[in-house]
Structure formats: structure tokens, C-alpha cells
Scaffold this active site. Structure first.
Site, mmCIF file in Angstrom:
data_model
loop_
_atom_site.group_PDB
_atom_site.id
_atom_site.type_symbol
_atom_site.label_atom_id
_atom_site.label_comp_id
_atom_site.label_asym_id
_atom_site.label_seq_id
_atom_site.Cartn_x
_atom_site.Cartn_y
_atom_site.Cartn_z
ATOM 1 N N ASN A 143 5.277 -3.249 2.976
ATOM 2 C CA ASN A 143 5.225 -1.795 3.039
ATOM 3 C C ASN A 143 5.550 -1.383 4.477
ATOM 4 O OD1 ASN A 143 4.649 0.902 3.014
ATOM 5 N ND2 ASN A 143 2.460 0.686 2.542
ATOM 6 N N SER A 186 -4.132 -6.233 6.911
ATOM 7 C CA SER A 186 -3.995 -7.214 8.003
ATOM 8 C C SER A 186 -3.634 -8.616 7.514
ATOM 9 C CB SER A 186 -5.262 -7.237 8.865
ATOM 10 O OG SER A 186 -5.493 -5.965 9.446
HETATM 11 P P1 13P Z 1 -1.461 -3.801 7.454
HETATM 12 O O1 13P Z 1 -0.929 -5.105 6.914
HETATM 13 O O2 13P Z 1 -0.695 -3.300 8.640
HETATM 14 O O3 13P Z 1 -2.939 -3.882 7.680
HETATM 15 O O4 13P Z 1 -1.235 -2.693 6.311
HETATM 16 C C1 13P Z 1 -1.651 -2.958 5.023
HETATM 17 C C2 13P Z 1 -1.135 -1.895 4.132
HETATM 18 O O5 13P Z 1 -1.581 -0.763 4.184
HETATM 19 C C3 13P Z 1 -0.043 -2.248 3.211
HETATM 20 O O6 13P Z 1 0.163 -1.251 2.268
#
Ligand code: 13P
Length: 263
Positions: free
Chosen positions: A13, A222
Site C-alpha cells: 500500500n 510495520s
Molecule cells: P506500515 O507498514 O507503514 O506500518 O503501514 C501499514 C499499512 O497501513 C498498510 O496498509
């Protein structure tokens, strides 16, 4: 089918990133990695979700690769069809552009842009009815977790869409569990906590549909190469929805590789 027999999904994403030249390079690098070190399609579905403006370009660039990488929209309109709705992109318009996948209910949409459960339901219904596959995001806030309401919150979010997804449409729903406190914070749910929630989600889904046993439930928050193997080893974690780490081709590739080879 048990949770661990489900082909995993790894979806990047990109959120409101990156600039056009960087997006082009990112796709190019990802394609190169997938060409040099093949991840079989049967081992892992891979997708990327760019900004809507870049969907067609990214899709065209990916179509020339040696394996399918899905192009996923990050959101869609709560209004179906076409009409006088300035700024909106409907499910039908996505489908007409060759886009078959869409994220719905991301916590950033719910929290920052006011996507209520009713609006999320309209979006899910429009997407499914137009023939798209929905990656439906759920997850609790830190406050809800600390108050012992995590499970109840997430199961409610699962139940919310049961009124708009018909019995034969569940095969076009993928669930992504993203605890809000783990998004972009560097804090990941421990594999044990994530597995426990995923098992609860599967139980909840299975009460709604027999397809619950075979539905992919992705973890997000994360995810990075350093924690991907441990998460992938959990039986009910069938992939990852990756934010920050998906903006680096090598990190994203490594996460896909971890899921393809651990599952
Ligand atoms: P991060 O991997 O940056 O924590 O984001 C997760 C997320 O919201 C994917 O949709």
C-alpha cells in the site's frame, strides 16, 4: 482447507507516495527482482496499490513483467456507476480501467476521512457488485486494545460487512488485520498476538460463511523483512499488507519471498 494451506498475498500500500519518477523506478526494480529470483504465482499473490492517478501507468508497466503483479486501488467512491460526483472514482470506473482489486476500510480512511461503517459498507457493496475483489481492512486503536476491546472491535468490523456481501461473494473478500497502533510506528503486534487475532477473525468469518476457512487474512502494521518470516510462520496469517516497506523494492520483494517460502 486449514489457514496455512491458503496461497498468501503480499500487497504494498503505497498510500500518498511516491512521486511519478520514483514510482516508475520502484516498479522497474520490483519487476527486475521478480525476474532474477522468481516467486512462483502459486506460492504468493503479489499486488501494489499506487495513488489512483498512477493506477493505469503502474498496471501497464507491470503487465510487461514475467509474472502477475496485481494493481490495487486504495479506495473507491461510495457512489456506484457514473454521474455528477466531482472528484470521485466508482467501482465501475475502476473495473472499466482494468482494475480488479481495491482496499476498503483502511484505518486512515476511517479516521482521517470519516469513512463510517455505513460508508465502508456502501464501498464494499459497490466494489463487490461491480466484480472487484475487496481487501477489507479492520483493526483496533491503542485505546481499544488497552481497554480490552480489541477483539470485540475487530469482530464487529467483520460483522459490519455481512449485510452487504452475498453468500457467493465472499470468495472475493480478503481481510487485512491492521492494528492502528502498529501502522507506521515500527511497533508490530507480536506473532502470537497477531495469530490469536487472526484465529478469532477466521472463527468470526466461519460463522458468517463456509468460505471463512479458506479466506486469506493478511496482517498489516510495520511489516518488514526482519519480521516477515516470523509472521508468515503463523498458520492464520496468510500474507501482509505492507506500507512503508513497500516503497523499497528490495524490502517488499523480501517480504513476498518470506511468505512464499514459509507458507
Ligand atoms: P506500515 O507498514 O507503514 O506500518 O503501514 C501499514 C499499512 O497501513 C498498510 O496498509
Amino acid at each position: 482447507m486449514s489457514g496455512s494451506a491458503i496461497t498468501p498475498w503480499v500487497v504494498g500500500n503505497w498510500k500518498m507516495n511516491p512521486m511519478r519518477a520514483d514510482a516508475k523506478q520502484l516498479v522497474q526494480e520490483l519487476k527486475q527482482l521478480l525476474q532474477d529470483h522468481v516467486i512462483d504465482e502459486s506460492q504468493c499473490h503479489i499486488g501494489v496499490a499506487p495513488i489512483s492517478l498512477a493506477l493505469s501507468n503502474v498496471q501497464a508497466q507491470l503487465s510487461a513483467g514475467n509474472r502477475t503483479v496485481y494493481t490495487v486501488a486504495q479506495d473507491l467512491s461510495r457512489i456506484a456507476g457514473t454521474g455528477a460526483y466531482t472528484g470521485e472514482i466508482s467501482a465501475e470506473l475502476l473495473k472499466d480501467s482494468g482494475i480488479d482489486f481495491v482496499l476498503v476500510g483502511h484505518s486512515e480512511r476511517r479516521e482521517i476521512f470519516g469513512d463510517s461503517p455505513a460508508i465502508v459498507n456502501e464501498k464494499v457493496k459497490n466494489a463487490i457488485d461491480a466484480g472487484l475483489t475487496v481487501i477489507y481492512c479492520v483493526g483496533e486503536s491503542l485505546e481499544q486494545r488497552e481497554n480490552g476491546q480489541a477483539e470485540q472491535t475487530v469482530l464487529q468490523q467483520i460483522c459490519d460487512i455481512a449485510s452487504v456481501v452475498q453468500a457467493d461473494q465472499w470468495e472475493r473478500v480478503v481481510v487485512a488485520y491492521e492494528p492502528i497502533w502498529a501502522i507506521g510506528t515500527g511497533k508490530t503486534a507480536s506473532p502470537a498476538d497477531a495469530q490469536a487475532m487472526h484465529a478469532k477473525i477466521r472463527e468470526g468469518l466461519s460463522q458468517i460463511t463456509p468460505m471463512g476457512q479458506s479466506m486469506a487474512i493478511l496482517y498489516g502494521g510495520s511489516v518488514k523483512p526482519e519480521n516477515a518470516v516470523e509472521l508468515a510462520a503463523c498458520p492464520d496469517i496468510n500474507g501482509a499488507l505492507v506500507g512503508g516497506a513497500s516503497l523499497n523494492a528490495e524490502s517488499f520483494y523480501k517480504i513476498a519471498h518470506a511468505f512464499a517460502n514459509t507458507k
